[in-house]
Design a protein around this motif. Structure first.
Motif, mmCIF file in Angstrom:
data_model
loop_
_atom_site.group_PDB
_atom_site.id
_atom_site.type_symbol
_atom_site.label_atom_id
_atom_site.label_comp_id
_atom_site.label_asym_id
_atom_site.label_seq_id
_atom_site.Cartn_x
_atom_site.Cartn_y
_atom_site.Cartn_z
ATOM 1 N N GLU A 22 0.921 -0.890 0.323
ATOM 2 C CA GLU A 22 0.556 -0.124 0.332
ATOM 3 C C GLU A 22 0.412 0.941 0.408
ATOM 4 O O GLU A 22 0.179 2.371 -0.238
ATOM 5 N N GLY A 23 2.300 0.843 0.324
ATOM 6 C CA GLY A 23 2.932 2.116 0.807
ATOM 7 C C GLY A 23 2.613 3.347 1.286
ATOM 8 O O GLY A 23 2.380 3.160 2.122
ATOM 9 N N SER A 24 2.474 4.801 0.744
ATOM 10 C CA SER A 24 2.786 5.855 1.715
ATOM 11 C C SER A 24 1.699 6.286 2.263
ATOM 12 O O SER A 24 0.796 5.952 0.886
ATOM 13 N N TYR A 25 1.752 7.045 2.701
ATOM 14 C CA TYR A 25 -0.150 7.434 3.007
ATOM 15 C C TYR A 25 0.115 8.917 3.407
ATOM 16 O O TYR A 25 0.895 9.923 4.493
ATOM 17 N N GLU A 26 -0.850 9.907 2.904
ATOM 18 C CA GLU A 26 -0.621 11.097 2.978
ATOM 19 C C GLU A 26 -2.203 12.055 3.834
ATOM 20 O O GLU A 26 -3.280 11.864 2.837
ATOM 21 N N ILE A 27 -2.052 12.097 4.695
ATOM 22 C CA ILE A 27 -2.986 12.592 5.557
ATOM 23 C C ILE A 27 -3.142 14.180 5.835
ATOM 24 O O ILE A 27 -2.298 14.530 6.429
ATOM 25 N N ALA A 28 -3.760 14.767 4.904
ATOM 26 C CA ALA A 28 -3.508 16.754 5.071
ATOM 27 C C ALA A 28 -4.884 16.853 5.992
ATOM 28 O O ALA A 28 -6.154 17.051 5.701
ATOM 29 N N LEU A 29 -4.799 17.423 7.417
ATOM 30 C CA LEU A 29 -5.453 18.202 7.672
ATOM 31 C C LEU A 29 -5.993 19.474 8.065
ATOM 32 O O LEU A 29 -4.785 20.681 7.873
ATOM 33 N N PRO A 30 -6.827 20.195 7.428
ATOM 34 C CA PRO A 30 -7.389 21.913 7.263
ATOM 35 C C PRO A 30 -6.962 22.365 8.240
ATOM 36 O O PRO A 30 -6.646 21.933 9.962
ATOM 37 N N VAL A 31 -6.899 23.923 8.844
ATOM 38 C CA VAL A 31 -6.505 24.584 9.896
ATOM 39 C C VAL A 31 -7.894 24.968 10.197
ATOM 40 O O VAL A 31 -8.661 26.263 9.449
ATOM 41 N N ASP A 32 -8.560 24.150 10.904
ATOM 42 C CA ASP A 32 -9.516 24.608 11.521
ATOM 43 C C ASP A 32 -9.671 25.618 13.131
ATOM 44 O O ASP A 32 -8.624 25.991 13.342
#
Length: 231
Positions: free
Chosen positions: A203-213
């Motif tokens: 599955e390789g790497s995961y990149e999870i982006a979280l918005p600045v709320d």
């Protein structure tokens, strides 16, 4: 009065020093090349890792020759990219690939965060009021987005947390780098998870982006809040 001489802009750095023993590549962007202290740090990192990788490769080559086995060229590659370049902060992410002759290589990540005002390296911990408060706020959204990303790769939703690769991982133990889309403030945090952490190697790497709320912004120290989007 003659015009002041123009200061030449820094140029991106890249080196490819590959041989039949070790494939070695190292690069960083112009944004990093323009800061002498960062250049010194990355140069030291490059030299240290090259020496270590070359020593291991030569040792493996000698052992293979002595045993009559084929030697497979080792590899060490690091590419730094600028994820945030704002008036206050430079956020760099390094992706490194290592291969030492086995079935497959491995990928690793690290960050370098530079406070342009204080002219020093900083960390996410320096920007947040506490690790516990930060983790409490980001973990629910992070776990949901991770499962969404897993489902996309697997073609099926994650319905339980019974297996190792179905459970959430600790976001604070992953690589976290700020992101700025407009070059003015940090508007996202990118959490990068290497292979084997959240799923099998395939599955390789995961990149999870979280918005600045607003919730995330509440965990940022007051002296750093102007560097972040208002949520």
């Amino acid at each position: 009065m003659p015009p002041a001489p123009k200061v030449p802009m820094a140029k991106a750095f890249a080196v490819d020093d590959s041989t039949d023993v070790l494939e070695f590549k190292y690069s960083y962007p112009a944004a990093a090349a323009g800061v002498p202290d960062i250049v010194a740090s990355l140069t030291d990192d490059m030299k240290t890792n090259k020496a270590s990788a070359l020593k291991a490769a030569k040792s493996d080559q000698a052992s293979a020759k002595e045993s009559g086995f084929p030697f497979h060229t080792h590899s060490y590659q690091t590419q730094w990219t600028a994820k945030a370049a704002t008036p206050r902060l430079l956020g760099l992410l390094a992706e490194s690939y290592f291969y030492t002759g086995g079935a497959h290589g491995m990928t690793g990540y690290k960050t370098l965060l530079w406070d342009k005002v204080a002219k020093r390296e900083v960390s996410i911990d320096d920007m947040t009021i506490s690790r516990n408060a930060f983790a409490t706020v980001i973990t629910p959204a992070f776990c949901k987005r991770l499962n969404d990303a897993r489902a996309e790769k697997r073609g099926a939703p994650v319905v339980s947390a019974d297996s190792e690769f179905d459970r959430c991982v600790d976001p604070l133990r992953q690589t976290i780098v700020p992101i700025s889309k407009d070059g003015k403030t940090v508007d996202q945090l990118l959490i990068v998870i290497g292979p084997y952490e959240a799923g099998p190697y395939a599955e390789g790497s995961y990149e999870i982006a979280l918005p600045v709320d607003r919730a995330l912004l509440s965990t940022i120290k007051p002296e750093w809040r102007d560097a972040f989007a208002k949520g």
